[in-house]
Write a protein that holds these residues in place. Structure first.
Motif, mmCIF file in Angstrom:
data_model
loop_
_atom_site.group_PDB
_atom_site.id
_atom_site.type_symbol
_atom_site.label_atom_id
_atom_site.label_comp_id
_atom_site.label_asym_id
_atom_site.label_seq_id
_atom_site.Cartn_x
_atom_site.Cartn_y
_atom_site.Cartn_z
ATOM 1 N N GLU A 25 0.839 -1.206 0.000
ATOM 2 C CA GLU A 25 0.000 0.000 0.000
ATOM 3 C C GLU A 25 0.872 1.253 0.000
ATOM 4 O OE1 GLU A 25 -3.071 2.616 -0.139
ATOM 5 O OE2 GLU A 25 -3.144 0.464 -0.494
ATOM 6 N N TYR A 26 1.910 1.263 0.814
ATOM 7 C CA TYR A 26 2.831 2.407 0.808
ATOM 8 C C TYR A 26 3.447 2.597 -0.575
ATOM 9 C CZ TYR A 26 2.681 2.602 5.933
ATOM 10 O OH TYR A 26 2.279 2.722 7.236
ATOM 11 N N ALA A 27 3.846 1.495 -1.195
ATOM 12 C CA ALA A 27 4.438 1.573 -2.531
ATOM 13 C C ALA A 27 3.439 2.132 -3.544
ATOM 14 C CB ALA A 27 4.945 0.197 -2.966
ATOM 15 N N ARG A 28 2.170 1.703 -3.455
ATOM 16 C CA ARG A 28 1.147 2.230 -4.366
ATOM 17 C C ARG A 28 0.968 3.730 -4.174
ATOM 18 N NH1 ARG A 28 -1.314 -2.779 -3.480
ATOM 19 N NH2 ARG A 28 -2.562 -2.021 -1.757
ATOM 20 N N GLU A 29 1.003 4.191 -2.909
ATOM 21 C CA GLU A 29 0.847 5.617 -2.632
ATOM 22 C C GLU A 29 2.018 6.419 -3.206
ATOM 23 O OE1 GLU A 29 0.177 6.100 1.559
ATOM 24 O OE2 GLU A 29 -1.654 4.938 1.505
ATOM 25 N N ARG A 34 4.057 9.939 -7.591
ATOM 26 C CA ARG A 34 5.047 10.177 -8.645
ATOM 27 C C ARG A 34 4.411 10.245 -10.030
ATOM 28 N NH1 ARG A 34 10.065 9.833 -7.699
ATOM 29 N NH2 ARG A 34 10.641 8.887 -9.689
ATOM 30 N N THR A 35 3.382 9.448 -10.274
ATOM 31 C CA THR A 35 2.812 9.363 -11.620
ATOM 32 C C THR A 35 1.469 10.054 -11.765
ATOM 33 O OG1 THR A 35 1.636 7.300 -11.150
ATOM 34 C CG2 THR A 35 3.901 7.108 -11.962
ATOM 35 N N GLY A 36 0.815 10.328 -10.646
ATOM 36 C CA GLY A 36 -0.520 10.899 -10.697
ATOM 37 C C GLY A 36 -1.593 9.854 -10.963
ATOM 38 N N VAL A 37 -1.215 8.562 -10.927
ATOM 39 C CA VAL A 37 -2.163 7.473 -11.169
ATOM 40 C C VAL A 37 -2.161 6.560 -9.957
ATOM 41 C CG1 VAL A 37 -2.711 5.485 -12.619
ATOM 42 C CG2 VAL A 37 -1.768 7.564 -13.654
ATOM 43 N N TYR A 38 -3.323 6.393 -9.325
ATOM 44 C CA TYR A 38 -3.435 5.504 -8.173
ATOM 45 C C TYR A 38 -4.052 4.190 -8.613
ATOM 46 C CZ TYR A 38 -4.522 3.608 -3.614
ATOM 47 O OH TYR A 38 -4.579 2.793 -2.519
ATOM 48 N N THR A 39 -3.439 3.086 -8.225
ATOM 49 C CA THR A 39 -3.959 1.762 -8.538
ATOM 50 C C THR A 39 -4.579 1.183 -7.277
ATOM 51 O OG1 THR A 39 -2.224 1.455 -10.186
ATOM 52 C CG2 THR A 39 -3.376 -0.521 -9.436
ATOM 53 N N GLU A 44 -9.821 -2.465 -1.905
ATOM 54 C CA GLU A 44 -10.430 -1.185 -2.262
ATOM 55 C C GLU A 44 -11.396 -1.349 -3.430
ATOM 56 O OE1 GLU A 44 -6.960 2.021 -1.103
ATOM 57 O OE2 GLU A 44 -6.700 0.772 -2.892
ATOM 58 N N ARG A 45 -10.980 -2.128 -4.414
ATOM 59 C CA ARG A 45 -11.837 -2.366 -5.583
ATOM 60 C C ARG A 45 -13.141 -3.042 -5.159
ATOM 61 N NH1 ARG A 45 -8.175 -4.167 -8.295
ATOM 62 N NH2 ARG A 45 -7.653 -2.347 -9.513
ATOM 63 N N ALA A 46 -13.040 -4.015 -4.247
ATOM 64 C CA ALA A 46 -14.229 -4.713 -3.759
ATOM 65 C C ALA A 46 -15.136 -3.760 -2.984
ATOM 66 C CB ALA A 46 -13.825 -5.899 -2.887
ATOM 67 N N ALA A 47 -14.548 -2.888 -2.160
ATOM 68 C CA ALA A 47 -15.346 -1.938 -1.379
ATOM 69 C C ALA A 47 -16.074 -0.954 -2.288
ATOM 70 C CB ALA A 47 -14.453 -1.197 -0.384
ATOM 71 N N VAL A 48 -15.397 -0.473 -3.318
ATOM 72 C CA VAL A 48 -16.038 0.441 -4.270
ATOM 73 C C VAL A 48 -17.171 -0.276 -4.990
ATOM 74 C CG1 VAL A 48 -15.702 1.730 -6.419
ATOM 75 C CG2 VAL A 48 -14.045 1.943 -4.559
ATOM 76 N N GLY A 49 -16.925 -1.510 -5.411
ATOM 77 C CA GLY A 49 -17.975 -2.287 -6.074
ATOM 78 C C GLY A 49 -19.188 -2.481 -5.189
ATOM 79 N N LYS A 50 -18.935 -2.765 -3.907
ATOM 80 C CA LYS A 50 -20.038 -2.931 -2.953
ATOM 81 C C LYS A 50 -20.826 -1.635 -2.813
ATOM 82 C CE LYS A 50 -21.031 -3.986 1.856
ATOM 83 N NZ LYS A 50 -20.477 -4.153 3.198
#
Length: 75
Positions: A25-29, A34-39, A44-50
């Motif tokens: 998670e720290y690496a993703r942040e 650095r890139t302006g793109v969050y993966t 998180e994907r499951a929570a958004v879907g819910k």
């Protein structure tokens, strides 16, 4: 990859899964900064879907519940 990062990743392989996920998670942040793109993570994907599915079913918190929560948090 520098020596310190290689050492951390080698040690991280023996960490509990929860700690490995925290490091990821720290690496993703950092990557997002650095890139302006969050993966999103799978969780998180499951929570958004819910949440989207609940919205599709019009399952929203009532105004009364919001007012009660505001009372508790306003002090």
């Amino acid at each position: 990859m520098n020596r310190i990062l290689k050492e951390v990743l080698e040690h991280a392989e023996s960490w509990p899964l929860e700690d490995q996920e925290e490091l990821a998670e720290y690496a993703r942040e950092i990557e997002a900064r650095r890139t302006g793109v969050y993966t999103m993570s799978d969780d998180e994907r499951a929570a958004v879907g819910k949440g989207l599915a609940e919205a599709d079913r019009a399952e929203f918190v009532s105004d009364e519940q919001i007012a009660e929560a505001d009372k508790r948090h306003d002090g």
